[in-house]
Design an enzyme around this catalytic site. Structure first.
Site, PDB file in Angstrom:
ATOM      1  N   PRO A  90       0.825  -1.213   0.000  1.00 33.62           N
ATOM      2  CA  PRO A  90       0.000   0.000   0.000  1.00 33.62           C
ATOM      3  C   PRO A  90       0.860   1.264   0.000  1.00 33.62           C
ATOM      4  O   PRO A  90       2.018   1.245   0.396  1.00 33.62           O
ATOM      5  CB  PRO A  90      -0.785  -0.116   1.311  1.00 33.62           C
ATOM      6  CG  PRO A  90       0.148  -0.865   2.219  1.00 33.62           C
ATOM      7  CD  PRO A  90       0.875  -1.850   1.330  1.00 33.62           C
ATOM      8  N   GLY A  91       0.266   2.350  -0.462  1.00 30.04           N
ATOM      9  CA  GLY A  91       0.922   3.650  -0.363  1.00 30.04           C
ATOM     10  C   GLY A  91       2.025   3.889  -1.365  1.00 30.04           C
ATOM     11  O   GLY A  91       2.827   4.801  -1.189  1.00 30.04           O
ATOM     12  N   CYS A  92       2.095   3.087  -2.447  1.00 35.65           N
ATOM     13  CA  CYS A  92       3.118   3.286  -3.482  1.00 35.65           C
ATOM     14  C   CYS A  92       2.508   4.003  -4.681  1.00 35.65           C
ATOM     15  O   CYS A  92       1.331   3.810  -5.009  1.00 35.65           O
ATOM     16  CB  CYS A  92       3.703   1.943  -3.939  1.00 35.65           C
ATOM     17  SG  CYS A  92       4.786   1.168  -2.723  1.00 35.65           S
ATOM     18  N   LEU A  93       3.320   4.812  -5.361  1.00 34.41           N
ATOM     19  CA  LEU A  93       2.854   5.515  -6.546  1.00 34.41           C
ATOM     20  C   LEU A  93       2.589   4.544  -7.691  1.00 34.41           C
ATOM     21  O   LEU A  93       1.734   4.800  -8.538  1.00 34.41           O
ATOM     22  CB  LEU A  93       3.889   6.556  -6.987  1.00 34.41           C
ATOM     23  CG  LEU A  93       4.182   7.681  -5.973  1.00 34.41           C
ATOM     24  CD1 LEU A  93       5.285   8.591  -6.501  1.00 34.41           C
ATOM     25  CD2 LEU A  93       2.924   8.491  -5.684  1.00 34.41           C
ATOM     26  N   SER A  94       3.311   3.444  -7.717  1.00 29.86           N
ATOM     27  CA  SER A  94       3.112   2.418  -8.731  1.00 29.86           C
ATOM     28  C   SER A  94       2.632   1.143  -8.050  1.00 29.86           C
ATOM     29  O   SER A  94       2.573   1.058  -6.823  1.00 29.86           O
ATOM     30  CB  SER A  94       4.414   2.173  -9.504  1.00 29.86           C
ATOM     31  OG  SER A  94       5.486   1.955  -8.610  1.00 29.86           O
TER      32      SER A  94
END
Length: 234
Positions: A90-94
């Site tokens: 979770p919380g990743c740009l990709s």
């Protein structure tokens, strides 16, 4: 008039207060600095320490950036079966997926990862290469500050830096779950009741898939999950 004058004097004499953050005692400040130093000088698993030194020895950020892209290009992709929500960071740009499992020796871990963005995949491969072969205890002690020692942090945007921290924390949570499941099996062999089907690792993965957390922090066998669904429950 006397009553009015008395009221006016009372108002004028009312003290005012200004709130300001307290200055930490010197002992607390020294402790904080010591903790920061320990974090930056933390002992890394041998494989990760080797990669950190290799990255830090490269001439500049451009070469480190190219190394990450090279790792991403040569690393195999995860199977479709592994690219599931339970393995998603979770919380990743990709989009990022990571897996963790115990190796045949039953004492060290195998980490794999994948991403739809090449730079992010390079960061996942850095973690996978560095942590594979480590014990769960060694993985639990890894602090994300090692990315600065490797000289990579300067090349990352704040969003990617946060995503990297989330990657590490999800890996640590999965490894902690593996360690707990392994301990349960050892207890069962010693005469205790066998764990339920699926093991604690599967239960943790199922819970993360449902909660879709914003952040997962892991330290040893303690896992802290921060999710928007918990708002208002504190």
């Amino acid at each position: 008039m006397r009553a009015s004058t008395a009221l006016l004097l009372s108002l004028v004499a009312t003290p005012s207060f200004t709130l300001s953050p307290p200055h930490p005692p010197r002992a607390v400040a020294r402790t904080a600095r010591a903790a920061a130093t320990m974090a930056s000088d933390c002992v890394l698993p041998a494989g990760l320490e080797k990669l950190v030194k290799a990255m830090a020895s490269l001439p500049d950020d451009k070469y480190r950036y190219k190394q990450l892209l090279h790792w991403a290009a040569e690393a195999p992709s995860l199977s479709e079966e592994a690219r599931i929500d339970a393995n998603k960071v979770p919380g990743c740009l990709s989009t990022v997926h990571v897996t963790a499992e115990l190796r045949d020796d039953g004492e060290t871990v195998e980490i794999r990862g994948d991403s739809d963005a090449q730079l992010t995949k390079g960061l996942v491969v850095l973690l996978a290469k560095g942590l594979t072969g480590a014990t769960p205890a060694e993985v639990s002690l890894v602090d994300a500050s090692f990315i600065r020692k490797a000289g990579v942090a300067a090349s990352l945007t704040p969003g990617r830096n946060n995503g990297f921290v989330n990657m590490l924390n999800v890996v640590k949570a999965k490894v902690a779950a593996l360690d707990g499941a392994s301990s349960s099996l050892d207890d069962a062999a010693a005469g205790c009741d066998a764990p339920a089907a699926g093991g604690s690792g599967g239960a943790l993965a199922d819970a993360l898939a449902v909660l879709q957390p914003d952040r997962v922090d892991a330290s040893g066998t303690c896992v802290t999950v921060v999710a928007s669904c918990f708002e208002g429950l504190a």
